[in-house]
Design a protein around this motif. Structure first.
Motif, PDB file in Angstrom:
ATOM      1  N   GLU A   2       0.855  -1.105  -0.027  1.00  0.00           N
ATOM      2  CA  GLU A   2      -0.064   0.198  -0.149  1.00  0.00           C
ATOM      3  C   GLU A   2       0.929   1.387   0.005  1.00  0.00           C
ATOM      4  O   GLU A   2       1.725   1.493   0.879  1.00  0.00           O
ATOM      5  N   GLN A   3       0.621   2.142  -0.853  1.00  0.00           N
ATOM      6  CA  GLN A   3       1.254   3.293  -1.132  1.00  0.00           C
ATOM      7  C   GLN A   3       0.889   4.570  -0.036  1.00  0.00           C
ATOM      8  O   GLN A   3      -0.352   4.252   0.380  1.00  0.00           O
ATOM      9  N   GLU A   4       1.605   5.185   0.649  1.00  0.00           N
ATOM     10  CA  GLU A   4       1.422   6.329   1.684  1.00  0.00           C
ATOM     11  C   GLU A   4       1.305   7.419   1.080  1.00  0.00           C
ATOM     12  O   GLU A   4       2.586   8.148   0.404  1.00  0.00           O
ATOM     13  N   CYS A   5       0.139   8.191   0.724  1.00  0.00           N
ATOM     14  CA  CYS A   5       0.196   9.544   0.314  1.00  0.00           C
ATOM     15  C   CYS A   5       0.522  10.396   1.203  1.00  0.00           C
ATOM     16  O   CYS A   5       0.318  10.683   2.405  1.00  0.00           O
ATOM     17  N   TYR A 124      11.597  14.303  -2.815  1.00  0.00           N
ATOM     18  CA  TYR A 124      11.760  12.816  -2.434  1.00  0.00           C
ATOM     19  C   TYR A 124      10.273  12.182  -2.738  1.00  0.00           C
ATOM     20  O   TYR A 124       9.302  12.600  -2.214  1.00  0.00           O
ATOM     21  N   PRO A 125      10.196  11.099  -3.103  1.00  0.00           N
ATOM     22  CA  PRO A 125       9.112  10.450  -3.543  1.00  0.00           C
ATOM     23  C   PRO A 125       8.461   9.633  -2.227  1.00  0.00           C
ATOM     24  O   PRO A 125       8.762   8.408  -2.003  1.00  0.00           O
ATOM     25  N   LYS A 130       7.142   4.487   3.176  1.00  0.00           N
ATOM     26  CA  LYS A 130       6.472   3.474   3.912  1.00  0.00           C
ATOM     27  C   LYS A 130       7.441   2.092   3.523  1.00  0.00           C
ATOM     28  O   LYS A 130       7.664   1.438   4.495  1.00  0.00           O
ATOM     29  N   LYS A 131       7.476   1.736   2.378  1.00  0.00           N
ATOM     30  CA  LYS A 131       8.235   0.556   2.099  1.00  0.00           C
ATOM     31  C   LYS A 131       9.486   0.437   2.665  1.00  0.00           C
ATOM     32  O   LYS A 131      10.033  -0.635   2.985  1.00  0.00           O
ATOM     33  N   TRP A 132      10.109   1.801   2.147  1.00  0.00           N
ATOM     34  CA  TRP A 132      11.748   1.756   2.679  1.00  0.00           C
ATOM     35  C   TRP A 132      11.646   1.638   4.145  1.00  0.00           C
ATOM     36  O   TRP A 132      12.785   0.960   4.754  1.00  0.00           O
ATOM     37  N   LEU A 295      10.751 -11.076   7.478  1.00  0.00           N
ATOM     38  CA  LEU A 295      10.762 -12.073   6.262  1.00  0.00           C
ATOM     39  C   LEU A 295       9.466 -11.708   5.378  1.00  0.00           C
ATOM     40  O   LEU A 295       9.412 -11.766   4.156  1.00  0.00           O
ATOM     41  N   HIS A 296       8.444 -11.349   5.894  1.00  0.00           N
ATOM     42  CA  HIS A 296       7.348 -10.791   5.066  1.00  0.00           C
ATOM     43  C   HIS A 296       7.559  -9.770   4.191  1.00  0.00           C
ATOM     44  O   HIS A 296       7.016  -9.761   2.820  1.00  0.00           O
ATOM     45  N   TYR A 297       8.284  -8.749   4.537  1.00  0.00           N
ATOM     46  CA  TYR A 297       8.524  -7.680   3.871  1.00  0.00           C
ATOM     47  C   TYR A 297       9.473  -8.117   2.647  1.00  0.00           C
ATOM     48  O   TYR A 297       9.639  -7.636   1.547  1.00  0.00           O
ATOM     49  N   HIS A 298      10.590  -8.956   2.998  1.00  0.00           N
ATOM     50  CA  HIS A 298      11.606  -9.315   2.315  1.00  0.00           C
ATOM     51  C   HIS A 298      11.036 -10.097   0.783  1.00  0.00           C
ATOM     52  O   HIS A 298      11.171  -9.878  -0.014  1.00  0.00           O
ATOM     53  N   ILE A 299      10.275 -11.293   1.312  1.00  0.00           N
ATOM     54  CA  ILE A 299       9.661 -12.016   0.416  1.00  0.00           C
ATOM     55  C   ILE A 299       8.834 -11.242  -0.666  1.00  0.00           C
ATOM     56  O   ILE A 299       9.067 -11.539  -2.020  1.00  0.00           O
ATOM     57  N   ARG A 300       8.208 -10.187  -0.278  1.00  0.00           N
ATOM     58  CA  ARG A 300       7.177  -9.344  -1.212  1.00  0.00           C
ATOM     59  C   ARG A 300       7.817  -8.379  -1.744  1.00  0.00           C
ATOM     60  O   ARG A 300       7.519  -8.063  -2.918  1.00  0.00           O
ATOM     61  N   GLU A 301       9.087  -8.059  -1.590  1.00  0.00           N
ATOM     62  CA  GLU A 301       9.872  -7.151  -2.306  1.00  0.00           C
ATOM     63  C   GLU A 301      11.145  -7.615  -3.360  1.00  0.00           C
ATOM     64  O   GLU A 301      11.451  -6.880  -4.269  1.00  0.00           O
TER      65      GLU A 301
END
Length: 369
Positions: A2-5, A124-125, A130-132, A295-301
């Motif tokens: 999900e992107q954070e506006c 900066y985008p 949030k992903k970073w 692991l959840h975030y690493h696998i999805r990225e």
């Protein structure tokens, strides 16, 4: 993900309190990136503004003017403070950032001209921030300093230098510097890795059991790698075991963004070690709760094509996840950790169609008599 506006309030705060990277004299066409974003430098580019304070990774690749090919990626971590203005200048001869800091007078002049610079700065985008954060939340400035090369630069290809000349004539007339974007085969044969350019990852001990262990104890330690994990933590992170998660994140970012294959290898080693423990799971329940999220975030990225070609081709992720869940459910861990583990397992099986139930007959360890 999900992107954070960015809200108007956040935009105003970042405009007033955010950091700024001023990057001068960068040739047009150079690849430049920060965190999970990259761009091709245009004619008016002078840097990035409105950077959220905290850990960031800046990277770049010179472009060959004749072939238009990009050089291997180079980058560095920097922890920005509020309102900081970090100034870097491009060195055309080296096709890299100038290693000398700007003078105090130039630094002061640039800081006083922030408003004039504004139209040449990209924002900066924030939608990817949030992903970073999810990929770097365990990384501190001290940890980054501990793991980064002595040079401070993280290179996707080992930086090379010419071997010392062994003749007086070559000493008097040294060869011209080798272009980063177009070294010849002869150049490479006459070069060696620059000392201090390697990432200083923690060493994983090859001793999987204590000296003097009985055959039965050796078997137990081969089945349960908790001794190896504790040895690594005692040697590298004695005051805070959770810092090992920061190293796993550091390795993953250097692989995913910095394109460093050795970092991918370290990520695999540490991930496998964490997943191969049983008694450590009940000893460090908070560590493993955070490890599941990591692991959840690493696998999805991991990029989908890379994930298929490199990771699942040798069944690495599936194999270590099977070990993790088997060890977790066999351990003395509390119900909260086991419950989180079960939800994670069900999520992965549903999303990726993986069978994560351990196969006890396959690759069974040898029992020491």
């Amino acid at each position: 993900m999900e992107q954070e506006c960015m809200s108007q309030e956040t935009a105003q705060w970042l405009f007033e309190e955010g950091a700024m990277l001023v990057f001068l004299d960068v040739p047009e066409g150079t690849e430049f990136g920060m965190d999970c974003n990259s761009w091709e430098v245009g004619p008016k580019f002078k840097g990035v503004k409105m950077i959220p304070p905290g850990v960031h990774f800046i990277y770049y690749s010179a472009r060959d003017k004749r072939s238009t090919q990009l050089a291997p990626r180079t980058g560095f971590f920097h922890t920005f403070s509020r309102k900081e203005v970090l100034v870097k200048r491009w060195d055309e001869a080296a096709e890299d950032i100038n290693s000398s800091p700007v003078s105090s007078d130039e630094q002061e002049r640039i800081e006083s001209n922030r408003k004039e610079l504004d139209r040449f700065m990209g924002a900066y985008p924030y939608e990817s921030y949030k992903k970073w954060v999810s990929l770097t939340n365990h990384m501190s400035s001290d940890l980054i300093h501990k793991l980064s090369p002595v040079s401070g630069r993280i290179c996707s290809a080992p930086p090379l230098e010419s071997n010392p000349s062994d003749t007086a004539s070559r000493m008097k007339s040294p060869p011209p510097p080798v272009s980063k974007t177009r070294p010849t085969e002869r150049d490479l044969m006459d070069m060696k890795s620059i000392p201090g350019s390697e990432i200083r990852f923690s060493e994983i001990t090859s001793h999987k059991f204590p000296v003097g262990s009985t055959p039965g104890e050796i078997t137990r330690h081969l089945l349960d790698c908790s001794y190896s994990l504790r040895s690594l933590l005692d040697a590298n992170y004695p005051s805070d075991a959770s810092l090992v998660l920061g190293e796993i994140q550091f390795a993953f970012v250097c692989f995913l963004v910095g394109q460093v294959y050795d970092a991918f290898d370290q990520w695999k080693k540490l991930t496998k070690l964490m997943c191969s423990c049983e008694s450590a799971i009940s000893q460090y329940p908070d560590l493993y709760l955070q490890f599941i999220t990591l692991l959840h975030y690493h696998i999805r990225e991991i990029p989908e094509d890379f994930f298929v070609d490199i990771v699942t081709s040798d069944n690495f992720v599936v194999a270590v996840l099977r070990s993790l869940f088997a060890n977790m459910f066999d351990s003395q861990a509390d119900g909260n950790l086991k419950g989180r583990g079960l939800k994670f397992k069900e999520h992965l099986e549903k999303k990726y169609k993986w069978d994560l139930n351990a196969d006890t007959d396959e690759d069974a360890p040898v029992i020491v008599q």
